[in-house]
Design a protein around this motif. Sequence first.
Motif, PDB file in Angstrom:
ATOM      1  N   ARG A  33       0.821  -1.218   0.000  1.00  0.00           N
ATOM      2  CA  ARG A  33       0.000   0.000   0.000  1.00  0.00           C
ATOM      3  C   ARG A  33       0.853   1.265   0.000  1.00  0.00           C
ATOM      4  NH1 ARG A  33      -5.395  -0.873   1.848  1.00  0.00           N
ATOM      5  NH2 ARG A  33      -5.950  -3.011   1.335  1.00  0.00           N
ATOM      6  N   ASP A  34       2.088   1.161  -0.481  1.00  0.00           N
ATOM      7  CA  ASP A  34       2.985   2.314  -0.303  1.00  0.00           C
ATOM      8  C   ASP A  34       2.696   3.488  -1.238  1.00  0.00           C
ATOM      9  OD1 ASP A  34       3.933   1.301  -2.651  1.00  0.00           O
ATOM     10  OD2 ASP A  34       5.957   0.863  -1.932  1.00  0.00           O
ATOM     11  N   THR A  35       1.674   3.356  -2.101  1.00  0.00           N
ATOM     12  CA  THR A  35       1.292   4.504  -2.935  1.00  0.00           C
ATOM     13  C   THR A  35       0.274   5.395  -2.215  1.00  0.00           C
ATOM     14  OG1 THR A  35      -0.434   3.165  -3.995  1.00  0.00           O
ATOM     15  CG2 THR A  35       1.708   3.287  -5.105  1.00  0.00           C
ATOM     16  N   LYS A  40       4.441   5.947   3.496  1.00  0.00           N
ATOM     17  CA  LYS A  40       5.913   6.015   3.566  1.00  0.00           C
ATOM     18  C   LYS A  40       6.382   6.611   4.901  1.00  0.00           C
ATOM     19  CE  LYS A  40       6.777   6.170  -1.408  1.00  0.00           C
ATOM     20  NZ  LYS A  40       7.181   4.766  -1.481  1.00  0.00           N
ATOM     21  N   LYS A  41       5.586   7.535   5.434  1.00  0.00           N
ATOM     22  CA  LYS A  41       5.907   8.137   6.728  1.00  0.00           C
ATOM     23  C   LYS A  41       5.852   7.079   7.839  1.00  0.00           C
ATOM     24  CE  LYS A  41       2.923  11.190   7.893  1.00  0.00           C
ATOM     25  NZ  LYS A  41       2.122  12.425   7.939  1.00  0.00           N
ATOM     26  N   ILE A  42       4.821   6.215   7.782  1.00  0.00           N
ATOM     27  CA  ILE A  42       4.697   5.130   8.771  1.00  0.00           C
ATOM     28  C   ILE A  42       5.832   4.124   8.600  1.00  0.00           C
ATOM     29  CG2 ILE A  42       3.224   3.233   9.583  1.00  0.00           C
ATOM     30  CD1 ILE A  42       2.193   6.022  10.299  1.00  0.00           C
ATOM     31  N   GLN A  43       6.179   3.813   7.356  1.00  0.00           N
ATOM     32  CA  GLN A  43       7.297   2.898   7.100  1.00  0.00           C
ATOM     33  C   GLN A  43       8.588   3.432   7.729  1.00  0.00           C
ATOM     34  OE1 GLN A  43       6.759   2.861   2.784  1.00  0.00           O
ATOM     35  NE2 GLN A  43       6.411   0.648   2.841  1.00  0.00           N
ATOM     36  N   HIS A  90      -5.745   8.357   2.889  1.00  0.00           N
ATOM     37  CA  HIS A  90      -4.629   8.885   3.673  1.00  0.00           C
ATOM     38  C   HIS A  90      -4.347   7.978   4.869  1.00  0.00           C
ATOM     39  CE1 HIS A  90      -5.306  12.709   1.549  1.00  0.00           C
ATOM     40  NE2 HIS A  90      -6.569  12.636   1.932  1.00  0.00           N
ATOM     41  N   VAL A  91      -3.100   7.993   5.301  1.00  0.00           N
ATOM     42  CA  VAL A  91      -2.694   7.359   6.560  1.00  0.00           C
ATOM     43  C   VAL A  91      -1.954   8.423   7.367  1.00  0.00           C
ATOM     44  CG1 VAL A  91      -1.260   5.579   7.612  1.00  0.00           C
ATOM     45  CG2 VAL A  91      -2.547   5.063   5.541  1.00  0.00           C
TER      46      VAL A  91
END
Length: 389
Positions: A33-35, A40-43, A90-91
């Motif tokens: 789900r990196d799009t 990416k911030k959580i990663q 959004h995440v």
Amino acid sequence: MMQGYEYTVEELTQLAQEKIDLGEKLLKDLSKRDTIEGVKKIQKKISQELKFLNRVKTNRTVTINHILCSNLTHFGCLVDCLLMSAQVKHVDYPLPVEDRACPLRVDIVCDGGATWIKVIARNPKSLSDAVYGRTSYGSKSILEQAQEYIQAASNFPYMFRPPTVIFRFLSKLDDELIVELQRIGIRVVLAEEEDDVSECSKEPSSTVDAHHPKDEIRLLNVDVTTLIAYCSAMTNGSAAWEFKQPLLSEQARWERDKPVKPVLDQLFEGRRLICCQTAYDSFHDILTILGGEREKERAKALFSRIQVLPDVPLEQAPKELQSLKLGGKIRPRSLQVFAFGLYHRAVTVTSNEGFTRAAKMQGLEVPVFLHDARALTEDKEKTATQLSQ
């Protein structure tokens, strides 16, 4: 984990390794789900946790607090919810809130924007302590947080309705607290109480109300780009052409793969269609210059279904729209079309994604149905090459 128990170095190392394994699994799951905005911030945050745990494990300096205070428990529940949620936009989404030093953060915005999910991994005792005043000065209770989220939802509507706010708890919760949260307007979802955090979410977390806000929309504001796309020869069975204009050839390829007209027909069915005078005039100027005879006939038939209404003075539009700075993708005509939709509480149908993105960058999320762009092409077929069927 047992409180008061003295853990050996080996046991602590093993517990750290279990957390590390969990973190690596979460990174792998998130790669699917990196799009999505914010993933990416959580990663990055998970990677920082892993870096720390790997360091204390290698140095054999792990303490029980390193395990108990690891944010990977929270991230584990968040990722489980994310993987089960539909149409995630959004995440870790920041919402600017007046009189608040830092933004209010929504863990997951899903269902296109109709649902907000906040993941809560705190233990039941600390939640109850905060509610009943047994906590440090200045920290907000879960009920105070709930009121903040409900207020924010009313300030940031989706399709003119406040999003559904879900609080998803990793642990069981006091029944009285559940009732209070529901009274405020929160939908409470309890994850099953498991030792393994990866099992924290067994039931779907996404909003699953009987009716989606999109289904309840009855009024549509039709943009110039939509009028063009609906009447175009290309979208009405004439897409098998290679045009001299590369952009038109590209649109024709898209149309052959993903026709626009059926999408618009389905959207229009059973709904009232309106457009502003500016959109009507602009479309007819374009049609007069570029339109073919059959495209003009379709436009006439389409406007038997669309009510043309006067433009809305910009000073009557929402303040957020009035404050948009002109330039780039924010042009006067587009501003007028979207102001008209907001004034009438109508969702704007458009292919003008540039405006919606630029507006969002300035803090305004406009309710829209976006579709692919198509040009008027009937007269351009005269110089085009027809493709074999």
